[in-house]
Design a protein around this motif. Sequence first.
Motif, PDB file in Angstrom:
ATOM      1  N   THR A   1       4.536  -0.904 -11.191  1.00  0.00           N
ATOM      2  CA  THR A   1       4.954  -1.343  -9.861  1.00  0.00           C
ATOM      3  C   THR A   1       5.605  -2.716  -9.944  1.00  0.00           C
ATOM      4  O   THR A   1       5.283  -3.517 -10.819  1.00  0.00           O
ATOM      5  CB  THR A   1       3.759  -1.417  -8.886  1.00  0.00           C
ATOM      6  OG1 THR A   1       2.718  -2.236  -9.460  1.00  0.00           O
ATOM      7  CG2 THR A   1       3.192  -0.036  -8.586  1.00  0.00           C
ATOM      8  N   LEU A   2       6.522  -2.974  -9.017  1.00  0.00           N
ATOM      9  CA  LEU A   2       7.143  -4.290  -8.871  1.00  0.00           C
ATOM     10  C   LEU A   2       7.271  -4.586  -7.382  1.00  0.00           C
ATOM     11  O   LEU A   2       7.940  -3.841  -6.660  1.00  0.00           O
ATOM     12  CB  LEU A   2       8.535  -4.355  -9.503  1.00  0.00           C
ATOM     13  CG  LEU A   2       8.662  -4.137 -11.008  1.00  0.00           C
ATOM     14  CD1 LEU A   2       8.935  -2.667 -11.310  1.00  0.00           C
ATOM     15  CD2 LEU A   2       9.792  -4.993 -11.586  1.00  0.00           C
ATOM     16  N   SER A   3       6.639  -5.633  -6.922  1.00  0.00           N
ATOM     17  CA  SER A   3       6.682  -6.025  -5.519  1.00  0.00           C
ATOM     18  C   SER A   3       7.476  -7.312  -5.360  1.00  0.00           C
ATOM     19  O   SER A   3       7.032  -8.387  -5.770  1.00  0.00           O
ATOM     20  CB  SER A   3       5.261  -6.215  -4.971  1.00  0.00           C
ATOM     21  OG  SER A   3       5.292  -6.702  -3.646  1.00  0.00           O
ATOM     22  N   LEU A   4       8.682  -7.208  -4.788  1.00  0.00           N
ATOM     23  CA  LEU A   4       9.572  -8.355  -4.564  1.00  0.00           C
ATOM     24  C   LEU A   4       9.849  -9.107  -5.862  1.00  0.00           C
ATOM     25  O   LEU A   4       9.855 -10.338  -5.896  1.00  0.00           O
ATOM     26  CB  LEU A   4       8.975  -9.288  -3.506  1.00  0.00           C
ATOM     27  CG  LEU A   4       8.721  -8.656  -2.135  1.00  0.00           C
ATOM     28  CD1 LEU A   4       8.078  -9.658  -1.185  1.00  0.00           C
ATOM     29  CD2 LEU A   4      10.014  -8.102  -1.527  1.00  0.00           C
TER      30      LEU A   4
ATOM     31  N   ILE B 174      11.419   0.788  -0.467  1.00  0.00           N
ATOM     32  CA  ILE B 174      10.419   1.158  -1.464  1.00  0.00           C
ATOM     33  C   ILE B 174      10.983   2.376  -2.179  1.00  0.00           C
ATOM     34  O   ILE B 174      11.131   3.450  -1.578  1.00  0.00           O
ATOM     35  CB  ILE B 174       9.065   1.480  -0.811  1.00  0.00           C
ATOM     36  CG1 ILE B 174       8.552   0.269  -0.030  1.00  0.00           C
ATOM     37  CG2 ILE B 174       8.036   1.896  -1.881  1.00  0.00           C
ATOM     38  CD1 ILE B 174       7.475   0.587   0.983  1.00  0.00           C
ATOM     39  N   VAL B 175      11.329   2.189  -3.435  1.00  0.00           N
ATOM     40  CA  VAL B 175      11.974   3.252  -4.220  1.00  0.00           C
ATOM     41  C   VAL B 175      11.021   3.695  -5.322  1.00  0.00           C
ATOM     42  O   VAL B 175      10.501   2.858  -6.070  1.00  0.00           O
ATOM     43  CB  VAL B 175      13.303   2.770  -4.832  1.00  0.00           C
ATOM     44  CG1 VAL B 175      13.905   3.835  -5.721  1.00  0.00           C
ATOM     45  CG2 VAL B 175      14.284   2.381  -3.722  1.00  0.00           C
ATOM     46  N   SER B 176      10.776   4.987  -5.403  1.00  0.00           N
ATOM     47  CA  SER B 176       9.933   5.530  -6.467  1.00  0.00           C
ATOM     48  C   SER B 176      10.783   6.399  -7.388  1.00  0.00           C
ATOM     49  O   SER B 176      11.686   7.115  -6.937  1.00  0.00           O
ATOM     50  CB  SER B 176       8.760   6.331  -5.892  1.00  0.00           C
ATOM     51  OG  SER B 176       9.220   7.384  -5.073  1.00  0.00           O
TER      52      SER B 176
ATOM     53  N   ARG C   2       0.832  -1.209   0.000  1.00  0.00           N
ATOM     54  CA  ARG C   2       0.000   0.000   0.000  1.00  0.00           C
ATOM     55  C   ARG C   2       0.864   1.255   0.000  1.00  0.00           C
ATOM     56  O   ARG C   2       0.527   2.254  -0.650  1.00  0.00           O
ATOM     57  CB  ARG C   2      -0.947  -0.006   1.205  1.00  0.00           C
ATOM     58  CG  ARG C   2      -2.140  -0.941   1.027  1.00  0.00           C
ATOM     59  CD  ARG C   2      -3.192  -0.695   2.091  1.00  0.00           C
ATOM     60  NE  ARG C   2      -2.786  -1.227   3.377  1.00  0.00           N
ATOM     61  CZ  ARG C   2      -3.089  -2.451   3.824  1.00  0.00           C
ATOM     62  NH1 ARG C   2      -3.787  -3.270   3.064  1.00  0.00           N
ATOM     63  NH2 ARG C   2      -2.679  -2.859   5.018  1.00  0.00           N
ATOM     64  N   THR C   3       1.986   1.221   0.715  1.00  0.00           N
ATOM     65  CA  THR C   3       2.925   2.350   0.699  1.00  0.00           C
ATOM     66  C   THR C   3       3.484   2.547  -0.703  1.00  0.00           C
ATOM     67  O   THR C   3       3.601   3.692  -1.186  1.00  0.00           O
ATOM     68  CB  THR C   3       4.070   2.107   1.701  1.00  0.00           C
ATOM     69  OG1 THR C   3       3.524   1.982   3.017  1.00  0.00           O
ATOM     70  CG2 THR C   3       5.067   3.253   1.674  1.00  0.00           C
ATOM     71  N   MET C   4       3.834   1.445  -1.360  1.00  0.00           N
ATOM     72  CA  MET C   4       4.328   1.532  -2.741  1.00  0.00           C
ATOM     73  C   MET C   4       3.262   2.132  -3.653  1.00  0.00           C
ATOM     74  O   MET C   4       3.564   2.988  -4.503  1.00  0.00           O
ATOM     75  CB  MET C   4       4.721   0.137  -3.240  1.00  0.00           C
ATOM     76  CG  MET C   4       5.169   0.102  -4.699  1.00  0.00           C
ATOM     77  SD  MET C   4       5.617  -1.566  -5.267  1.00  0.00           S
ATOM     78  CE  MET C   4       4.012  -2.374  -5.223  1.00  0.00           C
ATOM     79  N   LEU C   5       2.022   1.715  -3.495  1.00  0.00           N
ATOM     80  CA  LEU C   5       0.942   2.217  -4.348  1.00  0.00           C
ATOM     81  C   LEU C   5       0.685   3.704  -4.138  1.00  0.00           C
ATOM     82  O   LEU C   5       0.264   4.391  -5.076  1.00  0.00           O
ATOM     83  CB  LEU C   5      -0.339   1.414  -4.092  1.00  0.00           C
ATOM     84  CG  LEU C   5      -0.354   0.014  -4.710  1.00  0.00           C
ATOM     85  CD1 LEU C   5      -1.507  -0.817  -4.140  1.00  0.00           C
ATOM     86  CD2 LEU C   5      -0.486   0.105  -6.234  1.00  0.00           C
TER      87      LEU C   5
ATOM     88  N   ILE D  26       9.269   0.470  -6.878  1.00  0.00           N
ATOM     89  CA  ILE D  26       9.856  -0.848  -6.641  1.00  0.00           C
ATOM     90  C   ILE D  26       9.925  -1.123  -5.138  1.00  0.00           C
ATOM     91  O   ILE D  26      10.500  -0.346  -4.372  1.00  0.00           O
ATOM     92  CB  ILE D  26      11.271  -0.925  -7.242  1.00  0.00           C
ATOM     93  CG1 ILE D  26      11.213  -0.754  -8.767  1.00  0.00           C
ATOM     94  CG2 ILE D  26      11.950  -2.252  -6.871  1.00  0.00           C
ATOM     95  CD1 ILE D  26      12.583  -0.642  -9.421  1.00  0.00           C
ATOM     96  N   LEU D  27       9.329  -2.239  -4.739  1.00  0.00           N
ATOM     97  CA  LEU D  27       9.423  -2.743  -3.376  1.00  0.00           C
ATOM     98  C   LEU D  27      10.288  -3.999  -3.423  1.00  0.00           C
ATOM     99  O   LEU D  27       9.993  -4.932  -4.167  1.00  0.00           O
ATOM    100  CB  LEU D  27       8.020  -3.077  -2.846  1.00  0.00           C
ATOM    101  CG  LEU D  27       7.886  -4.043  -1.672  1.00  0.00           C
ATOM    102  CD1 LEU D  27       8.526  -3.473  -0.422  1.00  0.00           C
ATOM    103  CD2 LEU D  27       6.424  -4.370  -1.420  1.00  0.00           C
TER     104      LEU D  27
END
Length: 217
Positions: free
Chosen positions: A108-111, A211-213, A35-38, A138-139
């Motif tokens: 987005t990319l999660s793990l 978490i990098v944006s 959710r933080t990434m989003l 990116i998470l």
Amino acid sequence: MKHKKITADIFSSVSRHYDIFLNLITFRRIKDWQRTMLKEVEGAKTLLDVGTGTGEVLLQADPQAMRVGIDLSLGMLKVARKKCPNCGFVLADAENMPFKTSSFDAITLSLVYRHLHNRDQFLKEAQRVLKPEGRLAILDINKFWLTPLLVFFMKFPIKPLGLILFGREKWEFFIHSLENSLSEEELKRELESNGFKVIKTQKRLYGIVYIVSAQKI
């Protein structure tokens, strides 16, 4: 291609237990991190989730947006389609995406990023399918002095459960992927050398997760 097929086969074979595993290994924090990434791509009308897995990121994304997920694993996509029937899912390679140029506001990319075989090629594709000033979030696992502690945790305290859920070969794959994680600085260099400007970096779990944006420039 062999590397990608192995990865796809492994994730397909663990798809039924993957959400349980992810909750376990992240101490039930994964949804909060996603959710933080989003939030870093908030307002995107068109969202692409790369390596979408069981579709958990898209399930938590803005339901008013056009949500699309790609993955190499058919087994994962079958789970994702049941979980998020209003999302679009495509069996596709992140390094050769079947989308027109400037198709998405955000990716987005999660793990997932550390699993990519050719990260430079993926970033070129991300540049292509993102709209001007499109965002990339990116998470992933940070490689720094505490990372070996997480590897130790997987090799010993929770190894018996990992073997029960996935078997020895697949559990070793996940451990190896942690050992191949990128540091925050390495990730930033790769993004900046491929036409992205890093906007923000956030850390979670004592810095083990970042978490990098970034923004397309």
